[in-house]
Design a protein around this motif. Structure first.
Motif, PDB file in Angstrom:
ATOM      1  N   TYR A 144     -30.960  12.595 -57.916  1.00  0.00           N
ATOM      2  CA  TYR A 144     -32.209  12.153 -58.542  1.00  0.00           C
ATOM      3  C   TYR A 144     -33.008  13.345 -59.066  1.00  0.00           C
ATOM      4  O   TYR A 144     -33.482  13.353 -60.211  1.00  0.00           O
ATOM      5  N   ASP A 145     -33.150  14.395 -58.233  1.00  0.00           N
ATOM      6  CA  ASP A 145     -33.899  15.591 -58.631  1.00  0.00           C
ATOM      7  C   ASP A 145     -33.187  16.339 -59.760  1.00  0.00           C
ATOM      8  O   ASP A 145     -33.837  16.855 -60.677  1.00  0.00           O
ATOM      9  N   PHE A 146     -31.858  16.400 -59.682  1.00  0.00           N
ATOM     10  CA  PHE A 146     -31.076  17.082 -60.719  1.00  0.00           C
ATOM     11  C   PHE A 146     -31.290  16.411 -62.072  1.00  0.00           C
ATOM     12  O   PHE A 146     -31.502  17.083 -63.090  1.00  0.00           O
ATOM     13  N   ILE A 147     -31.248  15.077 -62.086  1.00  0.00           N
ATOM     14  CA  ILE A 147     -31.447  14.336 -63.334  1.00  0.00           C
ATOM     15  C   ILE A 147     -32.848  14.593 -63.891  1.00  0.00           C
ATOM     16  O   ILE A 147     -33.025  14.827 -65.094  1.00  0.00           O
ATOM     17  N   GLY A 148     -33.859  14.572 -63.006  1.00  0.00           N
ATOM     18  CA  GLY A 148     -35.236  14.803 -63.440  1.00  0.00           C
ATOM     19  C   GLY A 148     -35.428  16.186 -64.044  1.00  0.00           C
ATOM     20  O   GLY A 148     -36.064  16.340 -65.094  1.00  0.00           O
ATOM     21  N   GLY A 151     -37.877   7.074 -61.586  1.00  0.00           N
ATOM     22  CA  GLY A 151     -38.016   6.405 -60.290  1.00  0.00           C
ATOM     23  C   GLY A 151     -38.323   4.920 -60.446  1.00  0.00           C
ATOM     24  O   GLY A 151     -37.782   4.082 -59.725  1.00  0.00           O
ATOM     25  N   GLY A 152     -39.181   4.604 -61.426  1.00  0.00           N
ATOM     26  CA  GLY A 152     -39.499   3.202 -61.685  1.00  0.00           C
ATOM     27  C   GLY A 152     -38.292   2.419 -62.153  1.00  0.00           C
ATOM     28  O   GLY A 152     -38.069   1.274 -61.731  1.00  0.00           O
ATOM     29  N   ILE A 153     -37.483   3.042 -63.008  1.00  0.00           N
ATOM     30  CA  ILE A 153     -36.277   2.379 -63.506  1.00  0.00           C
ATOM     31  C   ILE A 153     -35.282   2.140 -62.375  1.00  0.00           C
ATOM     32  O   ILE A 153     -34.699   1.058 -62.244  1.00  0.00           O
ATOM     33  N   ILE A 154     -35.089   3.172 -61.521  1.00  0.00           N
ATOM     34  CA  ILE A 154     -34.157   3.040 -60.405  1.00  0.00           C
ATOM     35  C   ILE A 154     -34.605   1.932 -59.452  1.00  0.00           C
ATOM     36  O   ILE A 154     -33.798   1.120 -58.982  1.00  0.00           O
ATOM     37  N   THR A 155     -35.909   1.884 -59.167  1.00  0.00           N
ATOM     38  CA  THR A 155     -36.440   0.830 -58.295  1.00  0.00           C
ATOM     39  C   THR A 155     -36.216  -0.550 -58.889  1.00  0.00           C
ATOM     40  O   THR A 155     -35.827  -1.494 -58.190  1.00  0.00           O
ATOM     41  N   ALA A 156     -36.466  -0.664 -60.210  1.00  0.00           N
ATOM     42  CA  ALA A 156     -36.285  -1.957 -60.886  1.00  0.00           C
ATOM     43  C   ALA A 156     -34.825  -2.401 -60.829  1.00  0.00           C
ATOM     44  O   ALA A 156     -34.529  -3.571 -60.554  1.00  0.00           O
ATOM     45  N   LEU A 198     -27.115  -6.827 -69.185  1.00  0.00           N
ATOM     46  CA  LEU A 198     -28.092  -6.762 -70.281  1.00  0.00           C
ATOM     47  C   LEU A 198     -29.265  -5.846 -69.934  1.00  0.00           C
ATOM     48  O   LEU A 198     -29.722  -5.063 -70.768  1.00  0.00           O
ATOM     49  N   ILE A 199     -29.737  -5.924 -68.687  1.00  0.00           N
ATOM     50  CA  ILE A 199     -30.822  -5.051 -68.231  1.00  0.00           C
ATOM     51  C   ILE A 199     -30.382  -3.595 -68.293  1.00  0.00           C
ATOM     52  O   ILE A 199     -31.126  -2.717 -68.743  1.00  0.00           O
ATOM     53  N   GLY A 200     -29.146  -3.328 -67.853  1.00  0.00           N
ATOM     54  CA  GLY A 200     -28.614  -1.964 -67.882  1.00  0.00           C
ATOM     55  C   GLY A 200     -28.536  -1.415 -69.295  1.00  0.00           C
ATOM     56  O   GLY A 200     -28.885  -0.252 -69.550  1.00  0.00           O
ATOM     57  N   ILE A 201     -28.100  -2.245 -70.245  1.00  0.00           N
ATOM     58  CA  ILE A 201     -28.004  -1.819 -71.644  1.00  0.00           C
ATOM     59  C   ILE A 201     -29.383  -1.513 -72.212  1.00  0.00           C
ATOM     60  O   ILE A 201     -29.594  -0.502 -72.888  1.00  0.00           O
ATOM     61  N   ILE A 255     -34.081   4.768 -72.519  1.00  0.00           N
ATOM     62  CA  ILE A 255     -34.019   6.178 -72.097  1.00  0.00           C
ATOM     63  C   ILE A 255     -33.500   7.061 -73.222  1.00  0.00           C
ATOM     64  O   ILE A 255     -34.039   8.133 -73.500  1.00  0.00           O
ATOM     65  N   LYS A 256     -32.456   6.599 -73.908  1.00  0.00           N
ATOM     66  CA  LYS A 256     -31.804   7.434 -74.918  1.00  0.00           C
ATOM     67  C   LYS A 256     -32.646   7.636 -76.165  1.00  0.00           C
ATOM     68  O   LYS A 256     -32.719   8.740 -76.710  1.00  0.00           O
TER      69      LYS A 256
END
Length: 272
Positions: A20-24, A107-112, A132-135, A141-142
């Motif tokens: 998580y920290d690496f991605i951030g 963090g909000g996206i991961i929680t959702a 569909l949510i993942g897409i 994000i992109k």
């Protein structure tokens, strides 16, 4: 009263926090375009994850809001110093804002997503809906987040650009404009707009080819700018440097800045 034993797998928690920290931190690097090495990002992510585990070992400290904010602020400065080296105070402030914004957003996206997965296990949502949510999250994000964060981080930032053509060079102040998306139609290259009075320093040099660059602006749907190709364009800001070989320069017959702070406008993706 029945006691409840909570088992914490510290190694698993460390790996999850590290990823998580690496991605951030990586997203912060990509958004700000400040050069660094992956081992620095990995080291900073490991230290950040370890500090988070140390705090969890003594959860009483979390109740002291002032201490919690202070520790996190110091940790932010330490992490960013490891990743990007020594910087000016104003740069640290802007980097902290970008990094914390990314952390909260991710963090909000991961929680959702986690909530949706739990709902799926309870058969409250279908696998198609999860896909569909993942897409949708991926597309947001992109395509959306980098544009928003770049527009905030680079707002009104003036860069020095150096143009090279057949042994001659010109130094110019340029604004990174999020609204400039001009590209040269035949090559697809990003276009930097430069005032004619500045580019006229190349007048005594033979230009091999003139490019015709169509553009649209308020009150003008079918405008045309003439452009040339320079041998190289270097963009500089503090320690940052980006080189564009065979860059396309559009010539603007007028003033780009009312107060003369800059004489050129960079493409919104010039730093990528």
């Amino acid at each position: 009263m029945v006691g409840i034993e909570v088992v914490v797998y510290w190694d698993t928690l460390f790996i999850i926090n590290f990823v998580y920290d690496f991605i951030g931190i990586l997203l912060t690097k990509l958004i700000t375009n400040i050069p660094t090495k992956f081992w620095r990002i990995s080291l900073a992510a490991a230290i950040c994850s370890l500090c988070q585990l140390l705090v969890l070992m003594d959860p009483k400290k979390l109740k002291n809001l002032g201490l919690y904010i202070g520790v996190n602020l110091i940790l932010e400065i330490v992490i960013l110093s490891i990743v990007f080296g020594r910087l000016k105070i104003n740069k640290y402030i802007s980097l902290i804002g970008v990094h914390m914004g990314i952390v909260f957003f991710v963090g909000g996206i991961i929680t959702a997503i986690y909530d949706k997965l739990i709902a799926f296990k309870r058969q409250e949502i279908t696998i198609i809906e999860i896909i569909l949510i993942g897409i949708i999250v991926f597309l947001i994000i992109k395509y959306t987040v980098p544009i928003i964060l770049r527009s905030i981080y680079y707002r009104e930032r003036i860069y020095e650009i150096i143009l090279f053509l057949k042994g001659k060079e010109i130094k110019i102040k340029a604004l990174l404009d999020t609204g400039n998306s001009l590209t040269e139609p035949t090559t697809g290259k990003k276009v930097t707009v430069v005032e004619k009075k500045v580019i006229s320093q190349f007048n005594n040099i033979h230009i091999n080819k003139i490019f015709i660059i169509p553009y649209k602006s308020i009150g003008k749907d079918n405008g045309v700018l003439y452009g040339i190709e320079v041998d190289k364009m270097i963009i500089k800001y503090d320690k940052y440097e980006k080189v564009h070989d065979k860059a396309i320069i559009a010539i603007y017959n007028g003033d780009l800045s009312r107060d003369g702070r800059y004489n050129a406008i960079l493409h919104n993706k010039s730093l990528i």
